[in-house]
Design a protein around this motif. Structure first.
Motif, PDB file in Angstrom:
ATOM      1  N   LEU A 122       5.011  -3.223  22.594  1.00 30.32           N
ATOM      2  CA  LEU A 122       6.247  -3.922  22.930  1.00 30.32           C
ATOM      3  C   LEU A 122       6.726  -4.806  21.778  1.00 30.32           C
ATOM      4  N   LEU A 123       5.788  -5.269  20.959  1.00 32.50           N
ATOM      5  CA  LEU A 123       6.141  -6.091  19.802  1.00 32.50           C
ATOM      6  C   LEU A 123       6.607  -5.246  18.614  1.00 32.50           C
ATOM      7  N   GLY A 124       6.594  -3.926  18.786  1.00 31.24           N
ATOM      8  CA  GLY A 124       7.078  -3.039  17.728  1.00 31.24           C
ATOM      9  C   GLY A 124       6.006  -2.536  16.796  1.00 31.24           C
ATOM     10  N   TYR A 125       4.737  -2.767  17.105  1.00 28.93           N
ATOM     11  CA  TYR A 125       3.669  -2.242  16.262  1.00 28.93           C
ATOM     12  C   TYR A 125       3.578  -0.731  16.478  1.00 28.93           C
ATOM     13  N   PRO A 126       3.325   0.021  15.428  1.00 26.41           N
ATOM     14  CA  PRO A 126       3.167   1.470  15.599  1.00 26.41           C
ATOM     15  C   PRO A 126       1.979   1.797  16.516  1.00 26.41           C
ATOM     16  N   LEU A 127       2.155   2.834  17.318  1.00 25.78           N
ATOM     17  CA  LEU A 127       1.122   3.260  18.250  1.00 25.78           C
ATOM     18  C   LEU A 127      -0.208   3.498  17.533  1.00 25.78           C
ATOM     19  N   GLU A 128      -0.169   4.153  16.365  1.00 26.72           N
ATOM     20  CA  GLU A 128      -1.423   4.440  15.653  1.00 26.72           C
ATOM     21  C   GLU A 128      -2.147   3.166  15.231  1.00 26.72           C
ATOM     22  N   ASP A 129      -1.398   2.096  14.981  1.00 24.25           N
ATOM     23  CA  ASP A 129      -2.032   0.834  14.605  1.00 24.25           C
ATOM     24  C   ASP A 129      -2.653   0.146  15.824  1.00 24.25           C
ATOM     25  N   ARG A 135      -9.719   1.020  18.847  1.00 26.66           N
ATOM     26  CA  ARG A 135     -10.848   1.897  18.495  1.00 26.66           C
ATOM     27  C   ARG A 135     -11.831   1.199  17.557  1.00 26.66           C
ATOM     28  N   ASN A 136     -11.297   0.436  16.605  1.00 25.77           N
ATOM     29  CA  ASN A 136     -12.122  -0.226  15.587  1.00 25.77           C
ATOM     30  C   ASN A 136     -12.455  -1.674  15.907  1.00 25.77           C
ATOM     31  N   LYS A 137     -12.044  -2.108  17.093  1.00 24.11           N
ATOM     32  CA  LYS A 137     -12.293  -3.493  17.523  1.00 24.11           C
ATOM     33  C   LYS A 137     -11.811  -4.514  16.480  1.00 24.11           C
ATOM     34  N   GLY A 138     -10.658  -4.220  15.880  1.00 28.31           N
ATOM     35  CA  GLY A 138     -10.057  -5.133  14.921  1.00 28.31           C
ATOM     36  C   GLY A 138     -10.637  -5.087  13.526  1.00 28.31           C
ATOM     37  N   LYS A 139     -11.564  -4.187  13.283  1.00 31.14           N
ATOM     38  CA  LYS A 139     -12.192  -4.074  11.957  1.00 31.14           C
ATOM     39  C   LYS A 139     -11.711  -2.785  11.278  1.00 31.14           C
ATOM     40  N   ASN A 140     -12.096  -2.609  10.021  1.00 26.35           N
ATOM     41  CA  ASN A 140     -11.844  -1.384   9.252  1.00 26.35           C
ATOM     42  C   ASN A 140     -10.365  -1.067   9.067  1.00 26.35           C
ATOM     43  N   TYR A 141      -9.516  -2.065   9.090  1.00 32.97           N
ATOM     44  CA  TYR A 141      -8.084  -1.841   8.889  1.00 32.97           C
ATOM     45  C   TYR A 141      -7.806  -1.608   7.410  1.00 32.97           C
ATOM     46  N   LEU A 142      -6.679  -0.975   7.141  1.00 29.60           N
ATOM     47  CA  LEU A 142      -6.292  -0.654   5.770  1.00 29.60           C
ATOM     48  C   LEU A 142      -5.492  -1.784   5.120  1.00 29.60           C
ATOM     49  N   TYR A 143      -4.816  -2.557   5.953  1.00 28.94           N
ATOM     50  CA  TYR A 143      -3.963  -3.625   5.455  1.00 28.94           C
ATOM     51  C   TYR A 143      -3.710  -4.584   6.610  1.00 28.94           C
ATOM     52  N   SER A 144      -3.474  -5.846   6.292  1.00 18.79           N
ATOM     53  CA  SER A 144      -3.195  -6.831   7.332  1.00 18.79           C
ATOM     54  C   SER A 144      -1.974  -7.638   6.937  1.00 18.79           C
ATOM     55  N   TYR A 150      -3.573   0.455  10.511  1.00 18.38           N
ATOM     56  CA  TYR A 150      -4.553   1.539  10.474  1.00 18.38           C
ATOM     57  C   TYR A 150      -3.895   2.850  10.059  1.00 18.38           C
ATOM     58  N   GLY A 151      -2.575   2.839   9.947  1.00 21.06           N
ATOM     59  CA  GLY A 151      -1.836   4.051   9.630  1.00 21.06           C
ATOM     60  C   GLY A 151      -1.120   3.949   8.292  1.00 21.06           C
ATOM     61  N   ASP A 152       0.198   4.021   8.328  1.00 17.25           N
ATOM     62  CA  ASP A 152       1.054   4.078   7.144  1.00 17.25           C
ATOM     63  C   ASP A 152       1.201   2.689   6.511  1.00 17.25           C
ATOM     64  N   VAL A 153       0.396   2.431   5.494  1.00 17.68           N
ATOM     65  CA  VAL A 153       0.374   1.112   4.848  1.00 17.68           C
ATOM     66  C   VAL A 153       1.694   0.808   4.152  1.00 17.68           C
ATOM     67  N   GLU A 154       2.242   1.762   3.415  1.00 20.53           N
ATOM     68  CA  GLU A 154       3.475   1.482   2.671  1.00 20.53           C
ATOM     69  C   GLU A 154       4.642   1.195   3.609  1.00 20.53           C
ATOM     70  N   GLN A 158       6.722  -2.443   3.763  1.00 18.49           N
ATOM     71  CA  GLN A 158       8.181  -2.555   3.694  1.00 18.49           C
ATOM     72  C   GLN A 158       8.715  -3.325   4.903  1.00 18.49           C
ATOM     73  N   LEU A 159       8.188  -3.008   6.065  1.00 18.04           N
ATOM     74  CA  LEU A 159       8.593  -3.691   7.286  1.00 18.04           C
ATOM     75  C   LEU A 159       8.238  -5.170   7.220  1.00 18.04           C
ATOM     76  N   PHE A 160       7.034  -5.489   6.764  1.00 15.65           N
ATOM     77  CA  PHE A 160       6.602  -6.881   6.650  1.00 15.65           C
ATOM     78  C   PHE A 160       7.516  -7.645   5.689  1.00 15.65           C
ATOM     79  N   ARG A 161       7.919  -6.998   4.593  1.00 20.28           N
ATOM     80  CA  ARG A 161       8.830  -7.663   3.651  1.00 20.28           C
ATOM     81  C   ARG A 161      10.174  -7.952   4.316  1.00 20.28           C
TER      82      ARG A 161
END
Length: 177
Positions: A122-129, A135-144, A150-154, A158-161
């Motif tokens: 609902l907050l707009g986070y991608p489903l895969e994230d 699945r990873n209990k908040g660990k092993n992420y690619l970027y924060s 956990y998915g498309d970092v680039e 861009q969205l974060f910027r």
């Protein structure tokens, strides 16, 4: 309420909700003291978003500020419905989903249930994230950033910027006016 307090709450809302106010994000969470509801209501009216208290706290309440049409689009996507079904949802109307999220947050607050991570959708986070976080209990992420990626970092960067730019603009507007 003092003008100083009103300004402080407005700055907090701008900081936490700018991407939603500027139509970049479907929803944002904000923690508000009950005595500051007047400022929240004024900001909701001014920005054209809807608001719903999701959970009462000891000192602050958790509010979801959202664009109704955007959340309805999210809830119409079949992959999101499948995910929500796995989380125990059987109705996908916006009021039903928000009510279930509210009940799950309250249960979590009271130590009687897990945090409703589906709120991220609902907050707009991608489903895969969201799924990756669970699945990873908040660990092993690619970027924060605004969330753990956990998915498309680039794409996330861009969205974060864009969210950062919205926040900077709103804060500047609040401080100027």
């Amino acid at each position: 309420m003092s003008e100083e307090r009103r300004k402080k709450v407005s700055l907090q809302m701008a900081f936490q909700c700018a991407p939603t106010f500027q139509r970049l994000k479907p929803a944002s969470l904000v923690m508000i003291c009950p005595e500051d509801i007047e400022v929240l209501e004024r900001q909701i009216t001014k920005s054209g978003v809807s608001g719903r208290r999701l959970c009462r706290g000891n000192q602050r309440d958790m509010w979801l500020l959202y664009r109704e049409e955007e959340l309805e689009k999210i809830l119409k996507k079949e992959e999101n419905r499948l995910f929500f079904r796995t989380m125990g949802y059987d109705s996908f109307s916006l009021p039903a989903v928000l009510n279930k999220v509210r009940m799950r947050l309250t249960a979590h607050r009271d130590g009687k249930g897990e945090y409703p991570h589906e709120l991220g959708i609902l907050l707009g986070y991608p489903l895969e994230d969201v799924q990756g976080f669970i699945r990873n209990k908040g660990k092993n992420y690619l970027y924060s950033g605004y969330w753990k990626v956990y998915g498309d970092v680039e794409k996330a960067r861009q969205l974060f910027r864009s969210y950062d730019r919205a926040r900077e603009q709103m804060l500047a507007d609040c401080l100027a006016g």
